[in-house]
Design a protein around this motif. Structure first.
Motif, PDB file in Angstrom:
ATOM      1  N   ALA A 165       0.833  -1.206   0.000  1.00 26.84           N
ATOM      2  CA  ALA A 165       0.000   0.000   0.000  1.00 26.84           C
ATOM      3  C   ALA A 165       0.868   1.256   0.000  1.00 26.84           C
ATOM      4  O   ALA A 165       0.587   2.223  -0.729  1.00 26.84           O
ATOM      5  CB  ALA A 165      -0.930  -0.001   1.216  1.00 26.84           C
ATOM      6  N   GLU A 166       1.911   1.260   0.803  1.00 24.28           N
ATOM      7  CA  GLU A 166       2.810   2.415   0.840  1.00 24.28           C
ATOM      8  C   GLU A 166       3.488   2.614  -0.510  1.00 24.28           C
ATOM      9  O   GLU A 166       3.656   3.747  -0.977  1.00 24.28           O
ATOM     10  CB  GLU A 166       3.854   2.224   1.936  1.00 24.28           C
ATOM     11  N   ARG A 167       3.863   1.510  -1.144  1.00 27.65           N
ATOM     12  CA  ARG A 167       4.522   1.615  -2.446  1.00 27.65           C
ATOM     13  C   ARG A 167       3.541   2.150  -3.502  1.00 27.65           C
ATOM     14  O   ARG A 167       3.903   2.991  -4.327  1.00 27.65           O
ATOM     15  CB  ARG A 167       5.073   0.250  -2.850  1.00 27.65           C
ATOM     16  N   ILE A 168       2.323   1.671  -3.480  1.00 25.22           N
ATOM     17  CA  ILE A 168       1.313   2.125  -4.449  1.00 25.22           C
ATOM     18  C   ILE A 168       1.035   3.613  -4.262  1.00 25.22           C
ATOM     19  O   ILE A 168       0.999   4.383  -5.232  1.00 25.22           O
ATOM     20  CB  ILE A 168       0.010   1.310  -4.292  1.00 25.22           C
ATOM     21  N   LEU A 169       0.847   4.046  -3.028  1.00 27.87           N
ATOM     22  CA  LEU A 169       0.559   5.455  -2.768  1.00 27.87           C
ATOM     23  C   LEU A 169       1.740   6.344  -3.146  1.00 27.87           C
ATOM     24  O   LEU A 169       1.550   7.463  -3.641  1.00 27.87           O
ATOM     25  CB  LEU A 169       0.195   5.647  -1.295  1.00 27.87           C
ATOM     26  N   ALA A 170       2.948   5.847  -2.937  1.00 27.53           N
ATOM     27  CA  ALA A 170       4.132   6.613  -3.342  1.00 27.53           C
ATOM     28  C   ALA A 170       4.185   6.756  -4.856  1.00 27.53           C
ATOM     29  O   ALA A 170       4.545   7.822  -5.390  1.00 27.53           O
ATOM     30  CB  ALA A 170       5.398   5.926  -2.828  1.00 27.53           C
ATOM     31  N   GLN A 171       3.806   5.706  -5.578  1.00 29.05           N
ATOM     32  CA  GLN A 171       3.808   5.767  -7.039  1.00 29.05           C
ATOM     33  C   GLN A 171       2.732   6.721  -7.554  1.00 29.05           C
ATOM     34  O   GLN A 171       2.953   7.448  -8.534  1.00 29.05           O
ATOM     35  CB  GLN A 171       3.600   4.360  -7.606  1.00 29.05           C
TER      36      GLN A 171
END
Length: 294
Positions: free
Chosen positions: A68-74
């Protein structure tokens, strides 16, 4: 799966509390709870263990958090990339650093960045190099200034900043202060040592130097800030092995070169995600660093 569900999930995971997360997100607690329940139904797994005082992640929740953190960062990077094409650098710049890192004056660099890009919100986190590397790889930091802890990977790359030898730092009245030449790890292994926590770059470099030399030592006084280390050495409570630039922070102390450590040095780098995942703000900061270095 909606982005707002992921944003709500990450907020609850960070705060470990529904009420605090709802206040931070400026949504109702009932709406936040409904969002989490919808996400749990879609994933067919409970994400939190709820108690009267706090909530903690389940195993499924821990697995989702990193993604989730990676998706939101992208998603954030995509918004910022579009703004950059339009000639505007904005959004958030999340920077990590160790204390007194060699090769960059972090405060001055961030001040210069703010003057050039006033629409960017700057966030700064100070931590050890290992933790900083994990934060950049997970997308929680845009970049970090740290000790080189690993080779480049698919999730992390590095740009060199500085490379320094290690020095022994001691009180002028200490017996080592009269040494006429450089010292080896074997020369000082029986001394009382002051050092940082194991995740700090100087500690990692010192541990590696002693391991290469086949010498053992005991860290009796462990600190988490530079001034405490210098104060303890200044009171003659122990010696420290530190990067060369530390010797200028307390001129009254005696600094002697450390030799016999093979190729081990204190090497600092800027840690960044892969080029395609690097935010426009991070690229602008690195461009400013390169310009100042030139």
């Amino acid at each position: 799966m909606e982005l707002r569900h992921l944003q709500h999930f990450v907020a609850v995971a960070e705060d470990q509390h529904f009420t605090r997360a709802a206040e931070r997100l400026m949504v109702s607690q009932s709406g936040l709870s409904a969002s989490i329940r919808a996400l749990e139904r879609e994933l067919r797994a409970p994400l939190f263990v709820r108690t009267t005082r706090r909530v903690t992640l389940t195993e499924a929740g821990r697995a989702l958090l990193a993604e989730a953190e990676r998706i939101l960062a992208q998603v954030r990077a995509a918004h910022e990339a579009v703004a950059a094409v339009q000639g505007v650098v904005r959004g958030t710049l999340a920077v990590g650093t160790e204390q007194c890192i060699a090769g960059v004056h972090v405060a001055g660099l961030l001040a210069a960045f703010r003057r050039r890009h006033p629409d960017v919100e700057i966030r700064l986190r100070q931590s050890g190099s290992g933790a900083l590397a994990e934060e950049v790889a997970a997308g929680r930091l845009d970049l970090a200034f740290a000790y080189r802890t690993q080779a480049d990977s698919d999730q992390l790359r590095s740009a060199p900043l500085a490379c320094e030898p290690m020095y022994v730092l001691c009180h002028p009245d200490h017996r080592l202060a009269d040494a006429a030449a450089a010292l080896t790890p074997a020369d000082v292994s029986d001394e009382v040592f002051v050092d940082f926590h194991p995740d700090w770059g100087p500690r990692r470099a010192t541990d590696a130097a002693f391991a290469v030399a086949g010498a053992r030592r005991t860290v009796a006084l462990e600190v988490n800030d530079v001034h405490s280390l210098l104060d303890l050495v200044d009171e003659n409570l122990g010696i420290a092995v530190v990067p060369r630039h530390f010797r200028h922070k307390r001129e009254a102390l005696t600094a002697l070169p450390l030799k016999g450590t093979g190729e081990v040095v204190y090497e600092t780098v800027a840690l960044l995600p892969p080029p395609e995942a690097t935010s426009p703000a991070a690229r602008a900061l690195m461009a400013l660093l390169d310009a100042e270095g030139g």
